[in-house]
Enzyme design. Structure first.
Site, PDB file in Angstrom:
ATOM      1  N   GLU A 258       0.896  -1.156   0.000  1.00  0.00           N
ATOM      2  CA  GLU A 258       0.000   0.000   0.000  1.00  0.00           C
ATOM      3  C   GLU A 258       0.927   1.195   0.000  1.00  0.00           C
ATOM      4  OE1 GLU A 258      -1.463   3.047   1.542  1.00  0.00           O
ATOM      5  OE2 GLU A 258      -1.941   1.894   3.341  1.00  0.00           O
ATOM      6  N   CYS A 297      -2.066   8.567   3.620  1.00  0.00           N
ATOM      7  CA  CYS A 297      -1.989   7.881   2.324  1.00  0.00           C
ATOM      8  C   CYS A 297      -3.222   8.158   1.490  1.00  0.00           C
ATOM      9  CB  CYS A 297      -1.806   6.390   2.538  1.00  0.00           C
ATOM     10  SG  CYS A 297      -2.956   5.685   3.712  1.00  0.00           S
TER      11      CYS A 297
HETATM   12  P1  NDP Z   1       9.667   4.492   3.264  1.00  0.00           P
HETATM   13  O1  NDP Z   1       9.132   3.783   2.086  1.00  0.00           O
HETATM   14  O2  NDP Z   1      11.045   4.963   3.219  1.00  0.00           O
HETATM   15  O3  NDP Z   1       9.512   3.605   4.562  1.00  0.00           O
HETATM   16  C1  NDP Z   1       8.374   2.815   4.818  1.00  0.00           C
HETATM   17  C2  NDP Z   1       8.783   1.686   5.713  1.00  0.00           C
HETATM   18  O4  NDP Z   1       9.723   0.885   5.034  1.00  0.00           O
HETATM   19  C3  NDP Z   1       9.475   2.148   6.989  1.00  0.00           C
HETATM   20  O5  NDP Z   1       9.112   1.294   8.035  1.00  0.00           O
HETATM   21  C4  NDP Z   1      10.928   1.981   6.648  1.00  0.00           C
HETATM   22  O6  NDP Z   1      11.737   1.840   7.784  1.00  0.00           O
HETATM   23  C5  NDP Z   1      10.888   0.713   5.847  1.00  0.00           C
HETATM   24  N1  NDP Z   1      12.044   0.500   5.002  1.00  0.00           N
HETATM   25  C6  NDP Z   1      12.691   1.406   4.256  1.00  0.00           C
HETATM   26  N2  NDP Z   1      13.695   0.791   3.606  1.00  0.00           N
HETATM   27  C7  NDP Z   1      13.668  -0.508   3.958  1.00  0.00           C
HETATM   28  C8  NDP Z   1      14.465  -1.638   3.644  1.00  0.00           C
HETATM   29  N3  NDP Z   1      15.465  -1.550   2.816  1.00  0.00           N
HETATM   30  N4  NDP Z   1      14.145  -2.818   4.205  1.00  0.00           N
HETATM   31  C9  NDP Z   1      13.121  -2.930   5.051  1.00  0.00           C
HETATM   32  N5  NDP Z   1      12.356  -1.885   5.395  1.00  0.00           N
HETATM   33  C10 NDP Z   1      12.608  -0.697   4.855  1.00  0.00           C
HETATM   34  O7  NDP Z   1       8.682   5.643   3.549  1.00  0.00           O
HETATM   35  P2  NDP Z   1       8.826   6.776   4.640  1.00  0.00           P
HETATM   36  O8  NDP Z   1       8.058   6.312   5.815  1.00  0.00           O
HETATM   37  O9  NDP Z   1      10.205   7.241   4.864  1.00  0.00           O
HETATM   38  O10 NDP Z   1       8.105   7.904   3.843  1.00  0.00           O
HETATM   39  C11 NDP Z   1       8.672   8.346   2.635  1.00  0.00           C
HETATM   40  C12 NDP Z   1       7.578   8.664   1.659  1.00  0.00           C
HETATM   41  O11 NDP Z   1       6.724   7.558   1.505  1.00  0.00           O
HETATM   42  C13 NDP Z   1       6.663   9.760   2.081  1.00  0.00           C
HETATM   43  O12 NDP Z   1       7.200  11.010   1.821  1.00  0.00           O
HETATM   44  C14 NDP Z   1       5.472   9.471   1.255  1.00  0.00           C
HETATM   45  O13 NDP Z   1       5.642   9.964  -0.030  1.00  0.00           O
HETATM   46  C15 NDP Z   1       5.428   7.982   1.212  1.00  0.00           C
HETATM   47  N6  NDP Z   1       4.520   7.421   2.192  1.00  0.00           N
HETATM   48  C16 NDP Z   1       3.356   6.917   1.758  1.00  0.00           C
HETATM   49  C17 NDP Z   1       2.462   6.386   2.649  1.00  0.00           C
HETATM   50  C18 NDP Z   1       1.204   5.788   2.205  1.00  0.00           C
HETATM   51  O14 NDP Z   1       0.514   5.204   3.034  1.00  0.00           O
HETATM   52  N7  NDP Z   1       0.825   5.847   0.979  1.00  0.00           N
HETATM   53  C19 NDP Z   1       2.695   6.394   4.064  1.00  0.00           C
HETATM   54  C20 NDP Z   1       3.976   6.949   4.424  1.00  0.00           C
HETATM   55  C21 NDP Z   1       4.831   7.398   3.505  1.00  0.00           C
HETATM   56  P3  NDP Z   1      12.630   3.039   8.331  1.00  0.00           P
HETATM   57  O15 NDP Z   1      11.707   4.078   8.773  1.00  0.00           O
HETATM   58  O16 NDP Z   1      13.374   2.400   9.427  1.00  0.00           O
HETATM   59  O17 NDP Z   1      13.479   3.469   7.185  1.00  0.00           O
END
Ligand code: NDP
Length: 676
Positions: A258, A297
């Site tokens: 998602e 989201c």
């Molecule tokens: P990310 O995609 O960077 O992170 C989402 C999750 O993935 C976090 O728990 C993160 O952990 C984890 N993650 C990142 N890299 C890895 C990896 N290599 N292996 C395993 N887990 C990983 O999103 P962010 O939360 O940083 O947000 C960035 C952007 O994502 C926002 O600006 C927005 O555009 C979008 N977003 C969209 C959402 C939605 O529901 N549609 C919700 C939130 C964000 P960690 O935090 O430890 O890096």
């Protein structure tokens, strides 16, 4: 200032941050407040603990036992809400944001608890759909069944909803009977850590059912098998990277995503500025832009209005957005808090710049806005920003750039088909809303846009008082969307539970299917009980226990009496010639409801006993007419039993009425509540 140490809960132990730990800053002050992460986390031990200890323990429980556990967990979280609120302010969230995240998460768990009790069996196998007839004589049948996966669910969550984000995945996972390893986004993991502590401390969870990774996952994803599930919420880039993991691809590990989508809201063509729909549209858009500072989201990123109304919408929205008090979320007068981090602030401003290449900013400036109670240069504050794109057809970036903050772009449409085309330019979204009072418009939008959007939310003057909001994913409804939204689906009631189970097509004889599904199937053995089944308590009744009644002849007097007594003098029962002209009847026939009443008269045992009430009748079919002189008899079989409380349970009886030639006259399922 000492930094809060955010631990992981791995293989039964709390593990404090260690090497590789990341520092987490307050969204309000930008100051470091906590550290999380430990490179030495033994991820294999965590997977083993879940698979070998948590999974078997959960699978021993029935769906109802797990549903009751969910309810108790939600209650335990409910008693500690204030502590969760207190922590959550540091993520930049206001008190009303907490209601969505914390109360919303707990509410979601309650809904799954209730659906588990009402819509799933008090057993170990979930029957998906009805029995399929695969043979002429009914000796070989098919039934789809769902059983829990025997691995672990790895939940990777986004920063914006540290509690709801966890619980909306955890509730269906636990209900399915699968253990979970939760990995919240590091930026807000301190709130998730407390919620996990509350649940573990409650003692309600079987050992191994829930573990937590605060910080990085290490190489956990490289160790997954075909029995595991990854459920991810976050950015499209991370989703793409993770779903390409060779182990995930090789082992066909389920990957539910998602991710960011360019959700839209359409103002219907007829909504003039003085209509309730126009005001409602402006209100919903403003709310979606500012709730959680636009870090949702489902937030509305693209505002689609009739060309002639664009100016009026910009004007009305600007008036509303100007009232948004930005500042320290702990202050009661603050309407919009901060983004989660200065990193996110930089990202949102950069994305707003990109959108600005194709659209003009018509409200809000990141350089001049007031922040109450906090230092705007230190915290992650941004103002609401509204852009106007004059050429939505020629533009590209407004349709593919998600500024994950209070940023939205308005664009005009010529006609409804154009509005639909613009909405679909997002190439897949979680939700699109339509504000209209015209059902024809709603139908056209659903037919034209349904394929591109996971949810279509329609609102107007009739539903606005009770509607739940464009941005609220509900546990009853699916949450997810095609294409850019990730192609996944979560929640949606029992649908969401099935993501954590395997559906298997089972084929065999009626007896096999009845035993596997704990539900009697026509053709399976009938059991002769020691006494009339209505004299037997819930716990005594066996699946398949059957009563065959004596026959009763239906007379013309019976038909006449029933017709005049009830007032049902429909011609097929009263007029021989008219009934004969009807292709379904040989002449005057008995009322179907008369037959049902006679059936009850044949099978009931009148004395006070364990049958407390008749609570319903399902799937009634009349197969063959009954004329005066025919006789009917009844077969009553215990089909399914569902415990409801400690005092009584529901018995579903399969009932057939046959005539003197053993032809099926009617069939239905009768529901009774029976004492233990
Ligand atoms: P990310 O995609 O960077 O992170 C989402 C999750 O993935 C976090 O728990 C993160 O952990 C984890 N993650 C990142 N890299 C890895 C990896 N290599 N292996 C395993 N887990 C990983 O999103 P962010 O939360 O940083 O947000 C960035 C952007 O994502 C926002 O600006 C927005 O555009 C979008 N977003 C969209 C959402 C939605 O529901 N549609 C919700 C939130 C964000 P960690 O935090 O430890 O890096």
């Amino acid at each position: 200032m000492t930094l809060q140490q955010i631990s992981s809960f791995a293989a039964g132990e709390w593990i404090a941050p260690g090497s590789g730990a990341r520092t987490i800053a307050s969204a309000i002050t930008g100051e470091p407040i906590a550290t999380a992460g430990n490179d030495a986390l033994d991820v294999q031990a965590m997977l083993d603990f879940a698979r070998n200890t948590g999974g078997p323990a959960l699978r021993r429980m029935t769906f109802h036992e797990r549903a009751k556990m969910l309810k108790a967990l939600a209650q335990a979280l409910g008693t500690r809400k204030q502590a969760l609120y207190d922590l959550s302010f540091n993520t930049g969230a206001t008190q009303s944001d907490h209601l969505i995240d914390i109360d919303g998460g707990i509410g979601t768990m309650f809904v799954f608890a209730s659906k588990g009790r009402r819509e799933m069996p008090d057993g170990h196998v979930y029957l998906d759909g009805d029995v399929e007839q695969l043979s002429r004589n009914g000796t070989f049948l098919g039934q789809h069944v769902c059983t829990p996966l025997q691995g672990v669910a790895v939940h990777i969550n986004a920063f914006n909803f540290p509690v709801w984000g966890m619980l909306e995945k955890l509730a269906p996972t636990l209900l399915a009977g699968v253990p979970a390893i939760v990995k919240p986004a590091t930026n807000s993991c301190y709130v998730t850590e407390l919620a996990v502590k509350i649940m573990l401390d409650s003692g309600l969870l079987p050992v191994g059912a829930l573990q937590l990774v605060s910080g990085g996952l290490g190489d956990m994803l490289d160790r997954l098998s075909c029995q595991d599930v990854v459920s991810f919420t976050g950015s499209a880039d991370t989703a793409l990277k993770l779903r390409q993991n060779p182990v995930i691809l090789q082992n066909s590990v389920r990957f539910v995503a998602e991710q960011d989508s360019l959700n839209a809201s359409i103002l219907g063509p007829g909504a003039e500025p003085d209509t309730p729909e126009f005001d409602l549209f402006v209100k919903e858009v403003a709310r979606e832009m500012t709730t959680k500072a636009g870090q949702k989201c489902t937030a509305i990123r693209r505002i689609i209005a009739p060309q002639a109304r664009v100016e009026a919408v910009i004007e009305a929205l600007s008036v509303r957005l100007a009232k948004t008090v930005i500042g320290d979320p702990r202050l009661e007068t603050t309407r919009m808090g901060a983004l989660v981090s200065n990193g996110q602030k930089a990202d949102v401003l950069a994305k707003a710049e990109i959108i600005g290449q194709e659209a003009e900013r018509v409200f809000g400036s990141p350089d001049t806005f007031h922040v109450q109670g906090a230092d705007g240069s230190k915290g992650a504050f941004v103002p609401p920003m509204l852009f106007h794109c004059a050429d939505p057809d020629g533009a590209q970036r407004v349709h593919d750039t998600e500024a994950f903050g209070p940023v939205s772009t308005i664009m005009g449409y010529r006609d409804l088909d154009h509005a639909i085309a613009i909405a679909n330019r997002g190439q897949g979204s979680l939700v699109t809303s339509l504000i209209t009072h015209d059902p024809g418009t709603a139908r056209q939008v659903v037919l034209g846009a349904g394929a591109y959007h996971g949810r279509i939310y329609i609102n107007n003057r009739d539903s606005m008082k009770e509607s739940t909001g464009h941005g609220s994913p509900l546990p009853h409804m699916v949450h997810g969307g095609p294409g850019r939204a990730g192609g996944g689906e979560e929640m949606g009631g029992v649908r969401g539970v099935k993501h954590y189970m395997q559906r298997t097509a089972v084929q065999g004889s009626p007896e096999m299917l009845a035993t596997i599904g704990e539900k009697w199937v026509p053709g399976a053995a009938e059991i002769q009980g020691p006494a009339h089944p209505f004299t037997r308590k819930f716990g005594e009744l066996a699946i398949g226990e059957t009563l065959h009644t004596a026959p009763r002849t239906v007379t013309m007097d019976d038909i006449e009496h029933f017709a005049h007594f009830t007032g049902d003098t429909f011609y097929a029962h009263m007029d021989e010639d008219a009934a004969k002209r009807n292709p379904f009847f040989p002449g005057r026939v008995a009322h179907g409801y008369l037959l049902l009443s006679f059936a009850a008269g044949l099978f009931v045992e009148p004395n006070e006993g364990p049958v407390l009430a008749n609570t319903g009748l399902d799937g009634l079919r009349f197969m063959k007419p009954v004329s005066a002189g025919d006789s009917i008899k009844v077969r009553l079989t215990v089909k399914k039993k569902t415990r409801r409380t400690d005092e009584y349970g529901e018995v579903r009886w399969h009932v057939t009425l046959t005539n003197q030639d053993d032809e099926l006259v009617a069939e239905y399922e009768l529901l009774t509540m029976n004492a233990y």
